[in-house]
Design a protein around this motif. Structure first.
Motif: not given
Length: 290
Positions: A26-28, A30, A35-37, A40, A85, A162, A166, A289
């Motif tokens: 689930d991490v798009f 780093r 990091e971008t995600r 949650r 995001l 991200g 996505y 990623a």
């Protein structure tokens, strides 16, 4: 509206949208400690809304609803149906509220049409645009902001990583959303708005305009009076970055008094993004990623 944060070189044109591809977990992406995600939990969405409040209200002097001002959160009805995001700095000690340094709000067409529609529809007449492309899936980008200390190339790269990941994951064909000039007087941005109108207006099947009751002209100067170099220097960084990707701009600006901005509509078909951008981030969205 959107804070103007993007200032990097990207690209013009390719002929086909890349195929959908999975990302890593689930991490798009780093880069270093960032990091971008996607958010949650409700707690993380609340933290993103707090970041938006700091930028839009405390920095840009937006005026939100009394409840939002009391809660010190930029929140509206669209938050419940959007994906959020995030850019998170894992080097910051403390809770997640302290670690979120940037955010974008993402809304897919199928979700929008099943709920309250798109946010941009409150300012721009996007229904004809969607109707002319029944074979395409659109996603709306909005509420982009980054805290001042993190307005750097790598933070922006992660936000775009991200967005890119996505869009591939969900098979999107085009992105659009409002982007902003500061202030509520289009005349103060006459050269930049005129440059956009004369050079990158949406046309044909991609044509889209501001709602008639909100429409403010962008062609405030004839093209022969526009100094291209100066006009480019006057564009907010986010808009300049979108143009480098191959984006177009809709007809007419809209005044957003609540956010103290002059908005234009950005339209970016994914098929218009060049191979150089795709190779930079990875055709499968995998470069950053891990």
């Amino acid at each position: 509206m959107a804070i103007e944060l993007l200032n990097r070189e990207v690209i013009p044109e390719t002929n086909q949208a890349p195929a959908s591809a999975p990302v890593s977990g689930d991490v798009f992406g780093r880069i270093g400690t960032l990091e971008t995600r996607l958010a949650r939990s409700e707690r993380e969405i609340d933290a993103a809304q707090a970041v938006r409040y700091r930028v839009f209200v405390e920095e840009m002097h937006a005026t939100l609803s009394p409840d939002a001002m009391r809660r010190r959160r930029d929140v509206d009805a669209f938050d419940a149906i959007c994906d959020h995001l995030l850019v998170v700095d894992n080097a910051i000690e403390g809770d997640i509220e302290d670690q979120i340094v940037g955010t974008y709000r993402l809304l897919r067409q199928e979700v929008a049409l099943a709920n309250n529609g798109f946010y941009s529809a409150s300012e721009f007449d996007i229904e004809p645009l969607l109707a002319r492309h029944p074979d395409k899936q659109f996603m709306e980008l909005g509420r982009s902001c980054v805290l001042p200390d993190y307005r750097t190339k790598r933070t922006v790269e992660l936000l775009w990583q991200g967005n890119w990941a996505y869009s591939l994951k969900h098979g999107m064909n085009a992105m659009f959303g409002c982007a902003s000039f500061p202030g509520v007087s289009p005349e103060e941005h006459a050269m930049a708005l005129s440059f956009l109108h004369h050079t990158v207006s949406t046309k044909g099947d991609w044509a889209v305009s501001a709602l008639p009751e909100l429409y403010r002209p962008m062609d405030l100067m004839p093209m022969e009076d526009v100094n291209t170099r100066k006009a480019l220097s006057l564009l907010p960084p986010l808009i300049k970055g979108y143009l480098r990707l191959g984006a177009m701009v809709g007809d007419g600006a809209v005044i957003d008094h609540a956010f103290n901005t002059t908005d234009v509509l950005i339209v970016l078909p994914i098929a218009s993004i060049s191979d150089r951008y795709i190779s930079h981030f990875g055709a499968d969205a995998g470069r950053f990623a891990s």
